[in-house]
Design an enzyme around this catalytic site. Sequence first.
Site, PDB file in Angstrom:
ATOM      1  N   THR A 156      -7.596 -20.453 -17.744  1.00 12.72           N
ATOM      2  CA  THR A 156      -6.559 -20.885 -16.832  1.00 12.72           C
ATOM      3  C   THR A 156      -5.306 -20.876 -17.587  1.00 12.72           C
ATOM      4  OG1 THR A 156      -6.795 -23.437 -17.646  1.00 12.72           O
ATOM      5  CG2 THR A 156      -8.382 -22.654 -15.835  1.00 12.72           C
ATOM      6  N   HIS A 157      -4.320 -20.528 -16.899  1.00 11.27           N
ATOM      7  CA  HIS A 157      -2.885 -20.467 -17.557  1.00 11.27           C
ATOM      8  C   HIS A 157      -3.152 -19.488 -18.659  1.00 11.27           C
ATOM      9  CE1 HIS A 157      -1.936 -24.422 -15.810  1.00 11.27           C
ATOM     10  NE2 HIS A 157      -3.055 -24.691 -16.227  1.00 11.27           N
ATOM     11  N   SER A 278      -0.383   9.872 -25.130  1.00  7.21           N
ATOM     12  CA  SER A 278       1.016   9.847 -25.302  1.00  7.21           C
ATOM     13  C   SER A 278       1.495  11.144 -25.770  1.00  7.21           C
ATOM     14  CB  SER A 278       1.479   8.681 -26.047  1.00  7.21           C
ATOM     15  OG  SER A 278       2.548   8.863 -26.862  1.00  7.21           O
ATOM     16  N   LYS A 284      -2.762   7.110 -28.928  1.00  5.96           N
ATOM     17  CA  LYS A 284      -2.404   6.457 -27.788  1.00  5.96           C
ATOM     18  C   LYS A 284      -3.718   6.724 -26.619  1.00  5.96           C
ATOM     19  CE  LYS A 284       0.850   3.624 -26.702  1.00  5.96           C
ATOM     20  NZ  LYS A 284       0.640   2.423 -26.110  1.00  5.96           N
ATOM     21  N   GLU A 291      -2.925   0.835 -14.320  1.00  2.00           N
ATOM     22  CA  GLU A 291      -1.433   0.407 -14.015  1.00  2.00           C
ATOM     23  C   GLU A 291      -0.967   0.884 -12.602  1.00  2.00           C
ATOM     24  OE1 GLU A 291       0.930   0.696 -18.151  1.00  2.00           O
ATOM     25  OE2 GLU A 291      -0.670   2.382 -17.937  1.00  2.00           O
ATOM     26  N   GLN A 323       8.485   5.046  16.950  1.00  3.36           N
ATOM     27  CA  GLN A 323       8.046   6.083  16.383  1.00  3.36           C
ATOM     28  C   GLN A 323       7.775   5.986  14.898  1.00  3.36           C
ATOM     29  OE1 GLN A 323       8.736  10.162  18.095  1.00  3.36           O
ATOM     30  NE2 GLN A 323      10.339  10.321  16.375  1.00  3.36           N
TER      31      GLN A 323
HETATM   32  N1  ARG Z   1       6.566  10.524  19.253  1.00  4.31           N
HETATM   33  C1  ARG Z   1       6.799   9.511  20.150  1.00  4.31           C
HETATM   34  C2  ARG Z   1       6.245   8.138  19.282  1.00  4.31           C
HETATM   35  O1  ARG Z   1       5.486   8.437  18.286  1.00  4.31           O
HETATM   36  C3  ARG Z   1       5.892   9.485  21.386  1.00  4.31           C
HETATM   37  C4  ARG Z   1       6.282   8.686  22.505  1.00  4.31           C
HETATM   38  C5  ARG Z   1       7.719   9.052  23.113  1.00  4.31           C
HETATM   39  N2  ARG Z   1       8.062   8.308  24.127  1.00  4.31           N
HETATM   40  C6  ARG Z   1       9.217   8.605  24.883  1.00  4.31           C
HETATM   41  N3  ARG Z   1       9.582   7.818  25.502  1.00  4.31           N
HETATM   42  N4  ARG Z   1      10.196   9.189  24.334  1.00  4.31           N
HETATM   43  O2  ARG Z   1       6.582   6.955  19.600  1.00  4.31           O
END
Ligand code: ARG
Length: 460
Positions: A156-157, A278, A284, A291, A323
């Site tokens: 702990t710690h 390394s 190394k 990591e 999107q």
């Molecule tokens: N490529 C668009 C997206 O990934 C699809 C939907 C497009 N809809 C629109 N009303 N332009 O969200």
Amino acid sequence: AANPLWGGRFAGGASAIMTEINASIGFDKALWRQDIAGSRAHAAMLVAQGVLSAQDGAAIAQGLDQVAAEIDAGKLVEDPALEDIHMHIETRLFALVGDAAKRLHTARSRNDQVATDFRLWVRDAIDALDVRMAALQRALVLRAEAEAETVLPGFTHLQVAQPVTLGHHLMAYCTMIGRDRSRLADCRTRLNECPLGAAALAGTSFPIDRFSTARALGFDRPTANSLDSVSDRDFALEFMAACALAGLHLSRLAEEFIVWASQPYRFVSLPDDYSTGSSIMPQKRNPDAAELVRAKAGHLLAGFQRLAVVMKGLPLAYSKDMQEDKVPTFEAFHTLDLSLAAMTGMVETVTFNRDAMRTAAMSGYSTATDLADWLVRAAGVPFREAHHITGRAVRLAEERGCRLDALSLGDLQAVDPRITQGVFAVLSVDASVASRTSYGGTAPDQVRARIADVRRELGL
Ligand code: ARG
């Protein structure tokens, strides 16, 4: 020229910059399988409902098969003017089967289409991660079983606290991964509703059967509200939150391997195939894979943040902002998938240096609590007083530069005359871990019993 799919009301075409900022094909092509599946289900339902002729339905189904085969063969021709994967597939379908393709989008919008595709993709990602997580759990269980009696210091710690068994320590991570799997399973249950048929936002006037498309795509039911269906992305956020937590768990295990592999510890030796050298220091061997897993947890945490900030404050229903949901979600999957694979490989092949662990477990007066507990049990001393007496014994050992169990009975009796020879039975690290038999404790028998539970859960 105006866009062939939606350009009716436009006099001219988009600017080059509009096309560039609008295009998502570079990343949403990853949805192609889901998009084809969604279109297949949609077309079949339209035929069954009498909205589409059987002939058109057959042409569409056959054309979609061909489009799928082409994309699978790496023959997708990307055109930023076609914006996204949905328009690429529809355009190609039209080239192959002609006018029937123009009827496919009846009673559908890209808004419900993309929401459906994306849910299907996240569902597949969850299923793939679950397999990876189960593999990591299996690796941990197998190593834990072999190390049920191996003693190392529990900290702990990051100060030596009490001896624990390595099997117990490894099973702690197995338990965390089990919760990560259940979080993803919860996410899957909630996301498994089908948005298809919500259309642009209001639903549709066509006599569609949303239950049949939902069923065909393996969803439990259709979504209940068309506005919510096209504008909700909390399934992706929940997925990324679960991924972030899993990544955080992996980063802790990675950190332990890194610390344990360092020369002052030497608890483990990481295998060559997960280490690098390394370019200047010939001796190394660095724990780079661990990591990187540690660092990738940062990407996973940021992924949730990225999408949460996009979604925050968006009014109903769909906005193009959404999107931007895909890149962080796709990245979260690939990052976690790779981190899990790397961690599993390391767990399977790491060498445990039992002697170094044992030696370290005997340092730092790690069995002082056992002395105090013995005073309570054997001599009826109240715990607070026993704590104090033990503290004096530790101070004496410190003065002598020796371990607690190297003090003579005379030394100990000078600290408190109620101490008898029997105390030496509890001062070894093995006696200490063996005595921690409470449910979920570190005693080898407890660890084996809990491993048996997990083995059953995992079907091992
Ligand atoms: N490529 C668009 C997206 O990934 C699809 C939907 C497009 N809809 C629109 N009303 N332009 O969200």
